[in-house]
Every structure is written in structure tokens, then in C-alpha cells.
Write a protein that holds these residues in place. Sequence first.
Motif, PDB file in Angstrom:
ATOM      1  N   SER A 209       3.609  -1.499  -1.759  1.00 31.70           N
ATOM      2  CA  SER A 209       4.182  -0.526  -0.470  1.00 31.70           C
ATOM      3  C   SER A 209       4.900  -0.156   0.712  1.00 31.70           C
ATOM      4  CB  SER A 209       3.988   0.790  -0.404  1.00 31.70           C
ATOM      5  OG  SER A 209       2.274   0.372   0.480  1.00 31.70           O
ATOM      6  N   LEU A 210       4.003  -2.222   1.632  1.00 31.22           N
ATOM      7  CA  LEU A 210       4.613  -3.076   2.559  1.00 31.22           C
ATOM      8  C   LEU A 210       5.540  -3.688   2.352  1.00 31.22           C
ATOM      9  CD1 LEU A 210       0.872  -3.569   4.061  1.00 31.22           C
ATOM     10  CD2 LEU A 210       2.498  -1.422   4.794  1.00 31.22           C
ATOM     11  N   ALA A 211       5.155  -4.592   0.942  1.00 40.25           N
ATOM     12  CA  ALA A 211       6.549  -5.349   0.821  1.00 40.25           C
ATOM     13  C   ALA A 211       7.835  -4.630   0.555  1.00 40.25           C
ATOM     14  CB  ALA A 211       6.106  -5.985  -0.341  1.00 40.25           C
ATOM     15  N   LEU A 212       7.769  -3.844  -0.781  1.00 44.96           N
ATOM     16  CA  LEU A 212       8.938  -3.103  -0.896  1.00 44.96           C
ATOM     17  C   LEU A 212      10.106  -2.586   0.533  1.00 44.96           C
ATOM     18  CD1 LEU A 212       7.438  -0.656  -3.581  1.00 44.96           C
ATOM     19  CD2 LEU A 212       9.181  -2.320  -3.205  1.00 44.96           C
ATOM     20  N   THR A 213       9.252  -1.969   2.238  1.00 43.29           N
ATOM     21  CA  THR A 213      10.060  -1.674   3.061  1.00 43.29           C
ATOM     22  C   THR A 213       9.545  -2.385   4.582  1.00 43.29           C
ATOM     23  OG1 THR A 213       7.878  -0.986   3.947  1.00 43.29           O
ATOM     24  CG2 THR A 213       8.904   0.473   2.357  1.00 43.29           C
ATOM     25  N   GLN A 214       9.364  -3.674   4.289  1.00 44.67           N
ATOM     26  CA  GLN A 214       8.511  -4.811   4.846  1.00 44.67           C
ATOM     27  C   GLN A 214      10.263  -4.914   6.017  1.00 44.67           C
ATOM     28  OE1 GLN A 214       6.926  -8.037   3.885  1.00 44.67           O
ATOM     29  NE2 GLN A 214       8.522  -8.500   1.943  1.00 44.67           N
ATOM     30  N   ASN A 215      11.461  -5.192   5.165  1.00 46.00           N
ATOM     31  CA  ASN A 215      12.681  -5.437   6.003  1.00 46.00           C
ATOM     32  C   ASN A 215      13.634  -4.687   6.085  1.00 46.00           C
ATOM     33  OD1 ASN A 215      11.071  -8.473   5.714  1.00 46.00           O
ATOM     34  ND2 ASN A 215      11.901  -8.924   3.682  1.00 46.00           N
ATOM     35  N   GLY A 216      13.580  -3.676   5.689  1.00 43.98           N
ATOM     36  CA  GLY A 216      13.804  -2.695   6.133  1.00 43.98           C
ATOM     37  C   GLY A 216      13.687  -1.429   7.227  1.00 43.98           C
ATOM     38  N   ALA A 219       9.874   0.450   7.479  1.00 38.46           N
ATOM     39  CA  ALA A 219       8.848  -0.255   7.935  1.00 38.46           C
ATOM     40  C   ALA A 219       8.130   0.589   9.092  1.00 38.46           C
ATOM     41  CB  ALA A 219       9.021  -1.458   8.094  1.00 38.46           C
ATOM     42  N   ASP A 220       6.984   0.216   9.177  1.00 39.48           N
ATOM     43  CA  ASP A 220       6.196   0.808   9.760  1.00 39.48           C
ATOM     44  C   ASP A 220       4.507   0.037   9.833  1.00 39.48           C
ATOM     45  OD1 ASP A 220       4.235   2.590  11.751  1.00 39.48           O
ATOM     46  OD2 ASP A 220       4.955   4.353  10.611  1.00 39.48           O
ATOM     47  N   LYS A 221       4.985  -0.799  11.314  1.00 37.84           N
ATOM     48  CA  LYS A 221       3.702  -1.847  11.294  1.00 37.84           C
ATOM     49  C   LYS A 221       2.597  -1.096  11.236  1.00 37.84           C
ATOM     50  CE  LYS A 221       6.706  -4.597  13.831  1.00 37.84           C
ATOM     51  NZ  LYS A 221       6.930  -5.996  14.820  1.00 37.84           N
ATOM     52  N   ARG A 222       2.186  -0.233  11.797  1.00 41.57           N
ATOM     53  CA  ARG A 222       0.735   0.734  11.754  1.00 41.57           C
ATOM     54  C   ARG A 222       0.234   0.223  10.132  1.00 41.57           C
ATOM     55  NH1 ARG A 222       1.953   6.634  13.606  1.00 41.57           N
ATOM     56  NH2 ARG A 222       3.340   5.743  12.343  1.00 41.57           N
ATOM     57  N   PHE A 223       0.864   0.678   9.146  1.00 40.66           N
ATOM     58  CA  PHE A 223       0.519   0.602   8.098  1.00 40.66           C
ATOM     59  C   PHE A 223       0.081  -1.046   7.729  1.00 40.66           C
ATOM     60  CE2 PHE A 223       2.566   4.721   7.652  1.00 40.66           C
ATOM     61  CZ  PHE A 223       1.318   5.763   7.391  1.00 40.66           C
ATOM     62  N   ALA A 224      -0.223  -1.575   8.387  1.00 41.90           N
ATOM     63  CA  ALA A 224       0.173  -3.369   7.723  1.00 41.90           C
ATOM     64  C   ALA A 224      -1.899  -3.374   7.669  1.00 41.90           C
ATOM     65  CB  ALA A 224       0.660  -4.407   9.081  1.00 41.90           C
ATOM     66  N   SER A 225      -1.846  -3.199   8.473  1.00 39.92           N
ATOM     67  CA  SER A 225      -4.241  -3.053   8.596  1.00 39.92           C
ATOM     68  C   SER A 225      -4.599  -1.022   8.173  1.00 39.92           C
ATOM     69  CB  SER A 225      -4.252  -3.804   9.917  1.00 39.92           C
ATOM     70  OG  SER A 225      -4.182  -2.833  11.599  1.00 39.92           O
ATOM     71  N   PHE A 226      -3.714  -0.609   7.961  1.00 38.95           N
ATOM     72  CA  PHE A 226      -4.415   0.855   7.527  1.00 38.95           C
ATOM     73  C   PHE A 226      -5.550   0.835   6.998  1.00 38.95           C
ATOM     74  CE2 PHE A 226      -3.403   4.484   5.948  1.00 38.95           C
ATOM     75  CZ  PHE A 226      -4.018   5.760   7.495  1.00 38.95           C
ATOM     76  N   ALA A 309       5.383   6.607  -0.071  1.00 40.22           N
ATOM     77  CA  ALA A 309       5.464   7.887   0.164  1.00 40.22           C
ATOM     78  C   ALA A 309       5.136   8.438   1.419  1.00 40.22           C
ATOM     79  CB  ALA A 309       5.362   9.539  -1.062  1.00 40.22           C
ATOM     80  N   GLN A 310       3.665   8.332   1.952  1.00 35.51           N
ATOM     81  CA  GLN A 310       2.704   8.432   2.640  1.00 35.51           C
ATOM     82  C   GLN A 310       3.610   7.701   3.640  1.00 35.51           C
ATOM     83  OE1 GLN A 310      -1.130   7.452   2.398  1.00 35.51           O
ATOM     84  NE2 GLN A 310      -1.438   8.155   4.490  1.00 35.51           N
ATOM     85  N   LEU A 311       3.795   6.095   3.609  1.00 32.53           N
ATOM     86  CA  LEU A 311       4.402   5.336   4.634  1.00 32.53           C
ATOM     87  C   LEU A 311       5.628   5.848   4.671  1.00 32.53           C
ATOM     88  CD1 LEU A 311       4.088   1.622   4.208  1.00 32.53           C
ATOM     89  CD2 LEU A 311       6.816   2.474   4.832  1.00 32.53           C
ATOM     90  N   LEU A 312       6.963   6.161   4.477  1.00 31.49           N
ATOM     91  CA  LEU A 312       8.062   6.402   4.549  1.00 31.49           C
ATOM     92  C   LEU A 312       8.056   8.248   5.374  1.00 31.49           C
ATOM     93  CD1 LEU A 312      10.227   6.049   0.946  1.00 31.49           C
ATOM     94  CD2 LEU A 312      10.068   4.720   2.912  1.00 31.49           C
ATOM     95  N   ASP A 313       6.984   8.555   5.252  1.00 36.25           N
ATOM     96  CA  ASP A 313       6.480   9.676   6.236  1.00 36.25           C
ATOM     97  C   ASP A 313       6.741   9.501   7.319  1.00 36.25           C
ATOM     98  OD1 ASP A 313       8.130  11.530   4.430  1.00 36.25           O
ATOM     99  OD2 ASP A 313       6.304  12.539   2.882  1.00 36.25           O
ATOM    100  N   LYS A 314       5.955   7.885   7.847  1.00 35.39           N
ATOM    101  CA  LYS A 314       4.638   8.349   8.692  1.00 35.39           C
ATOM    102  C   LYS A 314       3.581   8.645   8.865  1.00 35.39           C
ATOM    103  CE  LYS A 314       9.230   5.623  10.419  1.00 35.39           C
ATOM    104  NZ  LYS A 314       8.876   4.684   9.923  1.00 35.39           N
ATOM    105  N   ALA A 315       3.395   9.315   8.087  1.00 36.15           N
ATOM    106  CA  ALA A 315       1.946  10.222   7.795  1.00 36.15           C
ATOM    107  C   ALA A 315       0.577   9.404   7.994  1.00 36.15           C
ATOM    108  CB  ALA A 315       2.020  10.669   6.851  1.00 36.15           C
ATOM    109  N   TRP A 316       1.320   8.919   9.028  1.00 32.26           N
ATOM    110  CA  TRP A 316      -0.790   7.809   9.835  1.00 32.26           C
ATOM    111  C   TRP A 316      -1.749   8.803  10.330  1.00 32.26           C
ATOM    112  CZ3 TRP A 316      -2.766   5.961  14.566  1.00 32.26           C
ATOM    113  CH2 TRP A 316      -3.321   4.528  13.911  1.00 32.26           C
ATOM    114  N   LYS A 317      -2.536   8.065  10.117  1.00 30.35           N
ATOM    115  CA  LYS A 317      -3.953   8.799  10.305  1.00 30.35           C
ATOM    116  C   LYS A 317      -4.455   8.069  11.257  1.00 30.35           C
ATOM    117  CE  LYS A 317      -4.072  13.297   7.515  1.00 30.35           C
ATOM    118  NZ  LYS A 317      -4.535  13.895   6.464  1.00 30.35           N
ATOM    119  N   ALA A 318      -4.981   8.077  12.792  1.00 27.22           N
ATOM    120  CA  ALA A 318      -5.860   7.611  13.473  1.00 27.22           C
ATOM    121  C   ALA A 318      -7.076   7.457  12.507  1.00 27.22           C
ATOM    122  CB  ALA A 318      -5.673   7.162  14.597  1.00 27.22           C
ATOM    123  N   PRO A 319      -8.188   6.849  12.620  1.00 31.27           N
ATOM    124  CA  PRO A 319      -9.478   7.533  12.417  1.00 31.27           C
ATOM    125  C   PRO A 319     -10.320   8.019  13.574  1.00 31.27           C
ATOM    126  CG  PRO A 319      -8.882   5.137  12.934  1.00 31.27           C
ATOM    127  CD  PRO A 319      -7.959   5.427  13.214  1.00 31.27           C
TER     128      PRO A 319
END
Length: 681
Positions: A209-216, A219-226, A309-319
Amino acid sequence: MPWRNEAAEAGAEEIGRTALRGLGQLGVQRTVVALALIAIALFVAFSSWRLPLLRDAEAALYDLRAANFAPPADTDKRVTLVVYTADTNRATGQISPVDRTILAKALTQIDQLGAKGVGIDVLFDSPQDDDELLHASLKAMQTPVYLAYADNKTNPEAITYEQEQDLKAFQQSVKTQKVGPASILLETDADGVARRWPKLYAGLPPLLSLALTQNGPDADKRFASFTGPIRFRVPTASDRPVFDKIPIDLLADPETAPFVADVIKGRYVLIGGDFSDFDQFDTPFTRTGNPVTGETRMIGVEVHASMLAQLLDKAWKAPPAVWVKVLAAVLAVGLGVATAVAQARTWVLALAVLGQFALFLAVPFLVERAGYDTLDLPATGWLIGWLIAFTAVSSGLRAINAAQREFAQGALGKYLPRSVAAEIMRNPERLSLHGEKREIFCLFSDLEGFTKLTHAVEPEMIARLLNDYLDRLSAVVLEYGGTLDKFVGDAVVAFWGAPIAYPDDGERAVKAAWAMYLAGEDFRKNVPEGVPKIGRTRVGVHYGEAVVGNFGGEGRIQYTALGDAMNTAARLEGANKTLDTKVLVSREAVERCGLDWFRPMGEVVLRGRSTPVQVYEPVPDMTQEQRAVSADLISAHSAGEADRVQALTDSVRDSAQGDEAMMNLIERLRKTHEGESYGLG
């Protein structure tokens, strides 16, 4: 105001003294154990997700939260699944590895239909005859394509080292500016459920999922180590799935491909297998059931689609922050401690406990509903930590209360028997002055020759010997549950049946009498050198009515028993000297004790009494036949059968040598007439 400050300081000092006194009563060892348990409670309340048993409970509760609060979704217009099915395998004649010709054709159509990006969840880890066609299709792609990559180190179940080498060779041969690798690693928890994004391991390319979005722009850098929770969604209706799913053979055919153009153009296309027995993952819906479709297991490519889809929605949850988890653990354990210490009515405490348990379980659900990450938020851990802390503190308080009760009981024990003191601790009203008639087993003991000993030994030695002797005998009385009445010189007075009566009082009284005799024998064998020979301990036991209660006045209370039953027991103790016995028990006591230890010693008239008493001696080390000899003698004597008495006497005289009590009985029967009682004067 100054006086208020002084009062507060005094109150604080008093609390401090009380706490220190409580710790002193608790003891160092118990204090250390209690503190260790509280530390364990804090650890459990903070780290329950890492503990084997609690981890499963936490995961089950999380699954409930995730499934019940999973966001509903209409069909996602950004992601499409293109899948190999069982029908595809039957048509192509290949199962493992899947047919690559059909993939090559499908990629050509996807490229022509204008997909946004392609992710392939199929490992090309072994050479195939149709690889050249696939190579050509990949090299011609204008749409970004990411090929599945896995290594033996992080995913040994999916690929061997040799397959990994073949995989690298294949990907190197088709690599272009548009074609590259992507990791398809999915990690499950200890129970085999996929709940969280996998870790980023060294040596692996970006996750699919990160590879598909990395150059456009997606992309959401928060998911790189999520590594937080995967957001699984549920369809709003059973006929509208979360993701469109197209069989690959439909897309590979140039004649049918245009019919699905609208679900390819401008979308991310993920290609993988949809087989019932391969690449299936448990999700939080596995245990709880999908509330809409009933489908619980999910194919791997759909898990990747959910992450995309979670990445595209930027549905990042902080622990949850560490300090929040620490504070929550401290609060949970603190509530356990406070509840244990609280002094309130039982129903109030019960409501408080239920309320706290409900809070522990409800808070994670409320946090999940609010849209926050609860994957590693304890719920069971708080409850178990509370229980450990509550148990530790309540056990410590019970120990302190027991110490305080023991101290109070010991203080009472200076004036009252310990058994009575224990009863008074339970029922303080029993301390009031009163008497009552009770049927009790009375016991008197005496140490033969001790009065003469007091004239031959120094007072210090007498005190030492007497204390040792009385300690031994009183310990026996207490061991067998008797009430110590008093010490009269070297004599011990005790009874059973008051203040509390038990069904086996008689048995314990007789056993105590025999044990007191044995304790006396042990005592006289272990006196210091230079002390004249000490006689044996004699004991008398009788059952009868006595007046039992507290007597002596308000200034000095003694719990004791008065009446003829006590006097009879005392006379029986004295009769041992005349009858050459060690322990004498009246017929009334024998009939109620339930033991068969006894041999009859005849009928005697005790000193100061007119009514004869049938007496028995406990001889637990004798056989039934040996005990029956004296019974036969007494029976013959009572019947006036002089010849039979003579015959029995002659038959046992030799074997009775050394048995002083039996020889005494024979002599008494010889001196008395038919059935006559022997008077002790």
C-alpha cells in the motif's frame, strides 16, 4: 488559623503513627510481599497485551470493539480487486503456481484501461514456461506496477531461501522505471489474527500500500512506520461489497475487458488469489462475525486493500501515549487499594466494585467509538491489576486485624483461658457476669510427689520446673480444644463443652487426659540432673452437670465451672493413687466419648461421696482381649462366682506382673464380697 494548622499536623502525625504501627503488625515479610504484589499489579495493568494469558483476553475484547465500531462503507471507488479463483485454475489447468499467461493478458488490458497503479500479490518464485510473455507485458507497462516480494528471513512459511533467489532474479529481469518490488508481508498476533500493520524490517521494500502511493498525492509519511490497527470496514449492504472484485479471466479477455472498464480506470488495482484454502486471514470479525455479510475470513489481497484504503483516507490513529497508559494503570491499581482500605457497608462496596469493573470494560469501548486507537489499551489488565492490588491490601489488612485480635486475645488470655478469650473476641457480650448450667467433661490432673519436691529444690528450680510442666500440659489441653480453667499449684483444671460444645468433646477430653499423662512422663524423664525423682501425672475425667460462667466480680473475672461434676473429676484424679492407675474416667464419660480404649477398674466409693462410681482406665496400647480380662473378673465378682473369680485371677496373675492397676484390682476383688464397692475412705 494557627490552631487549625496544629490540628492538621497532629492528625497527620496520628495517621503516620497508625500506618507505622500497622506495618509493624504486618511484619517485614508480609509488607515486602504486599508491595511486590502491588508492583505486579501495576505491571499487569500496564503490560497486559504482552502477557500470554491476558493477551488473548485483551485481543478478544479488542475484536469486539473493532467489529462493533467498524465504519460502514459503500463500495470503494478507489480500489479494485482482480482475483484468481478456483474457476480460473480449472480453466487454465494450473493451480500452484497460478497461470502467468492470463496475468500477462490482464496486465495489458489494465494498462490500456488507465489504472492508477497495480499491486500484484503473487510471488514469482519459480521459473515457468510462459515467463517470456509476462516479461514482455511488464516491460511494456506504462502504469506503475509493484510485484510481490517476500524473503525467507521474515516470512519463512511463504518462501524458502532458494525460492527467494529465484524471486529476486525474476524481479531484476523485469525491473523498469514503472515496475518494482513491494513487500506483501502481513503479520498476525499470537492467536493468528491480522489486527495491525506489519513492522518495517530492514532489507524489505516498502509495503504494497505504501509503494503504490509513495510517489503521488496520496502518500502519507505517517504510515511509513505505522504499526497500529488495520481499519477493517463493513459494507453498508450485502449487495454492495467494500471492494469490487473481478475474476482475472474476465479482465484478460479483450472482448469482456471493456465491460469492467469503469472499475479499472483511475483506480488502484490489486491482483491476488481468492481461494478457500490459501492465503486466508482471520480478522477481528472472525470471533465476532461480520454483522452484514457473515464473511469472517479475508483473503490476503483484501487485507492489503483495507490498508491501502486506510492510507488513502489518512485514517491514522495515534497510539495512547505511554504516560496515559501509566496513569491509567496507577489509577486502576489505586482504586483496588482504595476499595480494600475503604470502610463502608457491604452493599456500598459491592456497588463500587461493580461500577469500577464496568468502567474498566467501558472506557476502551468509548475510546474506540471516539475514533482513537485502542489496540494496545488494556482493559482486562486494569481489572486484573485491580484484583491483585485489592487482594494484596485486603490480605495485609486481614493480617493486621488478626495481629490486633491476637494482641487483644493475648491480653485477655492473661486473665481468661485462650479459648474463652477467642469466644469473647467474637462475642464480647459473653464477658458479662453470669452463670449457666451445662453438661461438660471435667478434667483434673496432678503431679505425684511435687509438694515434697518443693522442700528439696531451690525456689528458682521449682519455678522453672513448674512453668515447664504447666506449659506442656496446658498445650495439650489447648491442642485438644479444651478450656483451661485454672492452675492449682501443679494441678491443671480443664473442661470441654463450654463456652462452646462440640459433638466430639468427650473423645477429645479423654484423648487429652491420656496425652497429659504422656506429657508428664516425658517431663519427668527430662528433668535436670540433681533434681530428685518426680512422680507420674495422674488424671481424672468425669461427665456431668456444672454451673459454668464468669465469676469474681467486675474487678477480676475468672471463667470457671462449679459443681459436683468438677468435684467428682477431682476425686477421680486422687483415686489413681489408691488404685495404682494413671488415668481414671467415670462411666458417664466413657459412654459419651465414643472410644474403646478402656478396661473397667471396678466400682468404687470416692472420698466424701456415698454413691459408688464405676471407673475405667484408658489403655489404648492394649488389645481388646487384654482389656476384656478385667471386665470378666468384675462380672464374675458381681455375680458372686467366687470360683470363677479365683480361676480368672490364677490365670492372669503371672501375665499381670508389672501391671500395677490389674494387680490392685485383683487384690480389691479378693477383699470385697459379692458386687461390693470398694471404698476409698
